[in-house]
Design an enzyme around this catalytic site. Structure first.
Site, PDB file in Angstrom:
ATOM      1  N   GLU A 142     -12.126   4.000   8.113  1.00  0.00           N
ATOM      2  CA  GLU A 142     -12.360   2.561   8.080  1.00  0.00           C
ATOM      3  C   GLU A 142     -11.062   1.764   8.277  1.00  0.00           C
ATOM      4  OE1 GLU A 142     -14.554  -0.257   4.927  1.00  0.00           O
ATOM      5  OE2 GLU A 142     -15.616   1.631   5.338  1.00  0.00           O
ATOM      6  N   HIS A 168      -9.365  -2.540  12.283  1.00  0.00           N
ATOM      7  CA  HIS A 168      -8.337  -3.580  12.359  1.00  0.00           C
ATOM      8  C   HIS A 168      -7.472  -3.490  13.618  1.00  0.00           C
ATOM      9  CE1 HIS A 168      -9.063  -5.063   8.306  1.00  0.00           C
ATOM     10  NE2 HIS A 168      -8.972  -3.839   7.830  1.00  0.00           N
ATOM     11  N   ASP A 189       3.030   1.772  12.388  1.00  0.00           N
ATOM     12  CA  ASP A 189       1.966   1.180  13.191  1.00  0.00           C
ATOM     13  C   ASP A 189       1.206   2.297  13.901  1.00  0.00           C
ATOM     14  OD1 ASP A 189       0.361  -0.187  14.985  1.00  0.00           O
ATOM     15  OD2 ASP A 189       1.965  -1.428  15.812  1.00  0.00           O
ATOM     16  N   ALA A 190      -0.107   2.373  13.688  1.00  0.00           N
ATOM     17  CA  ALA A 190      -0.921   3.425  14.290  1.00  0.00           C
ATOM     18  C   ALA A 190      -0.922   3.372  15.807  1.00  0.00           C
ATOM     19  CB  ALA A 190      -2.349   3.337  13.774  1.00  0.00           C
ATOM     20  N   GLN A 215       0.820  -1.202   0.000  1.00  0.00           N
ATOM     21  CA  GLN A 215       0.000   0.000   0.000  1.00  0.00           C
ATOM     22  C   GLN A 215       0.858   1.259   0.000  1.00  0.00           C
ATOM     23  OE1 GLN A 215      -2.844  -0.283   3.254  1.00  0.00           O
ATOM     24  NE2 GLN A 215      -4.356  -1.246   1.912  1.00  0.00           N
TER      25      GLN A 215
END
Length: 278
Positions: free
Chosen positions: A141, A145, A123-124, A100
């Site tokens: 959206e 996850h 990583d969020a 991505q």
């Protein structure tokens, strides 16, 4: 969800690596999320309705020229690039998928906005940015996850400046899901690596505990869920033979979104919050 373990970010990254090219084929505007229809007579296609949901989120984030957005779970870059083109904002996007990142940066370059739009592997739940780095953030959206929504919201609150908005969309349980409908939802959660299910009542606490204030909590399920699952099911049945050959054995690809069409208890939430000033 019964028997569904919280996803690991590395697993989610590999999941989106698998489907990155297919995602690019599915929507020319790269809005990799559900759609929004104004009503039952709205004849928009799924890509058109997904673009409309992107516009709604852009409106809610209230960011103009010179503002800097953090796009949490940026996909292949469609919404972030569109914000840069229409509002003149700067965008930094993060995803756990290497494929991505590659496709999103390619999209920014092709759109002529690579000077102010960039996408990075991160990583969020552990954002690699200093406090007060951004004017706003959204998670379109993608928080679906995350194994710990509270941690993601705390990280977003940390990196957004006082007064900045945080906008996200999420799946939620509108009402208890009856036993005879649970199998479809549990399969969807398992095969698409979704985190713990939440209710509307969970969100005020999650937002406050992150150091944010709630502006809006809007159940937009009636505009989103039924038509998206119907359209996604129809499109899945019409995929080219080469796509079927490439992904046909993948359990996530095998899932029919139409199985969720009549599960009205499974909903879609729009959350708008802000970091308090002072």
């Amino acid at each position: 969800m019964r028997g569904i373990k919280a996803p690991d970010p590395s697993e989610v990254g590999l999941f989106y690596d698998r489907f990155a090219q297919l995602s690019a084929m599915a929507d020319p505007e790269a809005n990799l999320h559900f759609g929004y229809w104004d009503g039952p007579d709205d004849d928009a296609s799924l890509p058109q309705a997904a673009a409309r949901l992107t516009e709604i989120v852009i409106e809610k984030v209230r960011l103009g020229a010179g503002g800097h957005l953090l796009d949490v779970g940026c996909g292949i870059g469609g919404p972030g690039v569109h914000l840069a083109q229409t509002a003149g904002a700067e965008v930094t996007g993060v995803t756990v998928s290497q494929e991505q990142v590659k496709l999103a940066n390619q999209r920014a370059a092709e759109a002529g906005v690579a000077d102010r739009v960039r996408f990075e592997l991160a990583d969020a739940m552990k954002l690699p940015y200093a406090a007060d780095s951004f004017d706003a953030a959204w998670a379109l959206e993608s928080i679906i996850h995350m194994p710990d929504r509270g941690q993601v919201l705390r990280e977003m609150a940390r990196v957004v400046r006082p007064g900045g908005r945080v906008v996200l969309t999420d799946f939620f349980e509108r009402a208890p899901i009856p036993e005879y409908k649970r199998a479809a939802v549990e399969t969807y959660y398992r095969e698409t690596l979704l985190g713990p299910i939440v209710t509307l009542d969970d969100y005020p606490g999650l937002v406050r505990e992150a150091g944010l204030m709630v502006d809006e909590l809007i159940d937009i399920s009636e505009n989103v869920m039924r038509r998206t699952t119907q359209e996604a099911s129809r499109l899945k049945q019409a995929v080219p033979a080469e796509v079927q050959q490439m992904h046909g054995d993948d359990p996530a690809f095998q899932f029919d979104p139409g199985d969720l069409t009549d599960v009205w208890e499974f909903g879609y939430l729009l959350v708008v919050a802000q970091r308090p000033r002072g």
